[in-house]
Design a protein around this motif. Structure first.
Motif, PDB file in Angstrom:
ATOM      1  N   VAL A  86     -17.722  44.381  92.909  1.00  0.00           N
ATOM      2  CA  VAL A  86     -17.009  43.494  91.995  1.00  0.00           C
ATOM      3  C   VAL A  86     -16.875  44.181  90.640  1.00  0.00           C
ATOM      4  O   VAL A  86     -17.867  44.618  90.055  1.00  0.00           O
ATOM      5  CB  VAL A  86     -17.753  42.145  91.837  1.00  0.00           C
ATOM      6  CG1 VAL A  86     -17.068  41.272  90.788  1.00  0.00           C
ATOM      7  CG2 VAL A  86     -17.831  41.412  93.173  1.00  0.00           C
ATOM      8  N   GLU A  87     -15.638  44.290  90.147  1.00  0.00           N
ATOM      9  CA  GLU A  87     -15.379  44.885  88.836  1.00  0.00           C
ATOM     10  C   GLU A  87     -15.133  43.836  87.762  1.00  0.00           C
ATOM     11  O   GLU A  87     -15.402  44.076  86.593  1.00  0.00           O
ATOM     12  CB  GLU A  87     -14.191  45.843  88.897  1.00  0.00           C
ATOM     13  CG  GLU A  87     -14.497  47.122  89.623  1.00  0.00           C
ATOM     14  CD  GLU A  87     -13.504  48.211  89.277  1.00  0.00           C
ATOM     15  OE1 GLU A  87     -12.387  47.911  88.824  1.00  0.00           O
ATOM     16  OE2 GLU A  87     -13.866  49.383  89.466  1.00  0.00           O
ATOM     17  N   ALA A  88     -14.581  42.684  88.139  1.00  0.00           N
ATOM     18  CA  ALA A  88     -14.290  41.628  87.167  1.00  0.00           C
ATOM     19  C   ALA A  88     -14.206  40.291  87.882  1.00  0.00           C
ATOM     20  O   ALA A  88     -13.867  40.220  89.064  1.00  0.00           O
ATOM     21  CB  ALA A  88     -12.980  41.918  86.442  1.00  0.00           C
ATOM     22  N   ILE A  89     -14.520  39.232  87.130  1.00  0.00           N
ATOM     23  CA  ILE A  89     -14.415  37.866  87.641  1.00  0.00           C
ATOM     24  C   ILE A  89     -13.739  37.031  86.564  1.00  0.00           C
ATOM     25  O   ILE A  89     -14.166  37.036  85.405  1.00  0.00           O
ATOM     26  CB  ILE A  89     -15.806  37.272  87.958  1.00  0.00           C
ATOM     27  CG1 ILE A  89     -16.551  38.166  88.945  1.00  0.00           C
ATOM     28  CG2 ILE A  89     -15.671  35.842  88.490  1.00  0.00           C
ATOM     29  CD1 ILE A  89     -18.020  37.846  89.062  1.00  0.00           C
ATOM     30  N   GLN A  90     -12.675  36.367  86.946  1.00  0.00           N
ATOM     31  CA  GLN A  90     -11.914  35.554  85.994  1.00  0.00           C
ATOM     32  C   GLN A  90     -11.772  34.137  86.553  1.00  0.00           C
ATOM     33  O   GLN A  90     -11.270  33.966  87.660  1.00  0.00           O
ATOM     34  CB  GLN A  90     -10.520  36.180  85.797  1.00  0.00           C
ATOM     35  CG  GLN A  90      -9.617  35.420  84.888  1.00  0.00           C
ATOM     36  CD  GLN A  90     -10.057  35.532  83.438  1.00  0.00           C
ATOM     37  OE1 GLN A  90     -10.602  36.541  83.012  1.00  0.00           O
ATOM     38  NE2 GLN A  90      -9.830  34.478  82.695  1.00  0.00           N
ATOM     39  N   PRO A  91     -12.206  33.107  85.801  1.00  0.00           N
ATOM     40  CA  PRO A  91     -11.963  31.737  86.277  1.00  0.00           C
ATOM     41  C   PRO A  91     -10.465  31.407  86.226  1.00  0.00           C
ATOM     42  O   PRO A  91      -9.771  31.818  85.292  1.00  0.00           O
ATOM     43  CB  PRO A  91     -12.736  30.851  85.300  1.00  0.00           C
ATOM     44  CG  PRO A  91     -13.248  31.724  84.223  1.00  0.00           C
ATOM     45  CD  PRO A  91     -12.941  33.144  84.556  1.00  0.00           C
ATOM     46  N   VAL A  92      -9.974  30.714  87.233  1.00  0.00           N
ATOM     47  CA  VAL A  92      -8.561  30.324  87.310  1.00  0.00           C
ATOM     48  C   VAL A  92      -8.462  28.884  87.799  1.00  0.00           C
ATOM     49  O   VAL A  92      -9.431  28.322  88.311  1.00  0.00           O
ATOM     50  CB  VAL A  92      -7.757  31.257  88.252  1.00  0.00           C
ATOM     51  CG1 VAL A  92      -7.731  32.687  87.747  1.00  0.00           C
ATOM     52  CG2 VAL A  92      -8.296  31.201  89.669  1.00  0.00           C
TER      53      VAL A  92
ATOM     54  N   ASP B  73     -10.730  24.374  90.952  1.00  0.00           N
ATOM     55  CA  ASP B  73     -11.173  25.515  90.151  1.00  0.00           C
ATOM     56  C   ASP B  73     -11.328  26.704  91.084  1.00  0.00           C
ATOM     57  O   ASP B  73     -11.783  26.564  92.218  1.00  0.00           O
ATOM     58  CB  ASP B  73     -12.517  25.215  89.479  1.00  0.00           C
ATOM     59  CG  ASP B  73     -12.400  24.150  88.403  1.00  0.00           C
ATOM     60  OD1 ASP B  73     -11.332  24.074  87.761  1.00  0.00           O
ATOM     61  OD2 ASP B  73     -13.361  23.400  88.198  1.00  0.00           O
ATOM     62  N   GLY B  74     -10.939  27.868  90.609  1.00  0.00           N
ATOM     63  CA  GLY B  74     -11.022  29.057  91.440  1.00  0.00           C
ATOM     64  C   GLY B  74     -11.525  30.255  90.664  1.00  0.00           C
ATOM     65  O   GLY B  74     -11.806  30.178  89.461  1.00  0.00           O
TER      66      GLY B  74
END
Length: 157
Positions: free
Chosen positions: A50-56, A113-114
């Protein structure tokens, strides 16, 4: 017996069925939820970090179910107004208004939420996969599996 006293009971029963239909048809897009048709199907598994996690926010569905349910309920409610030509106009207005409201309600009830999870695969390729948030936790630097089947991807710890 006049049919009007039974109308609130009919309206309540229809509303109960409609609410069940709107929420029962919603399917999860979480990484740990599979549809029945996914069972016993071969899936490709790749590993990465995992390089990044963004809530969407994941939009709600916009099917005919919400609009149709709202139109029925609106038409029933409109049928309780007045009589004659006025009642017919109220039925039509109730059905149209109920259809619009039902479509909006379906969208609101099925949004979620994702997470957008960016993963660098072992072969160097980078993928961003959006899935519904669940109890699964992800962290930058975590080794994960990227699972692919028929154009659908999911990230799993």
């Amino acid at each position: 017996m006049h049919p009007l006293p039974r109308l609130p009971v009919l309206l309540a029963a229809t509303l109960a069925v409609a609410c069940g239909a709107l929420t029962g048809c919603a399917s999860s897009t979480a990484g740990n939820v599979y549809s029945r048709s996914d069972a016993r199907q071969a899936q490709v598994v790749k590993y990465g970090t995992v390089e990044a996690i963004q809530p969407v926010k994941i939009e709600g569905t916009q099917s005919y179910i919400g609009a149709a349910t709202g139109a029925v309920l609106g038409g029933i409610a409109g049928s309780t107004v007045g009589g004659g030509a006025g009642q017919k106009a109220a039925v039509v207005a109730g059905a149209v208004g109920g259809g619009v409201a039902g479509k909006a309600a379906e969208g609101a009830l099925t949004k979620a939420d994702g997470l957008e999870i960016t993963v660098r695969l072992e072969n160097g390729n980078v993928m961003a996969i959006v899935q519904e948030q669940s109890e699964q936790q992800f962290q930058v630097g975590q080794r994960v599996r990227v699972i692919q089947h028929d154009g659908t991807y999911r990230v799993s710890p």
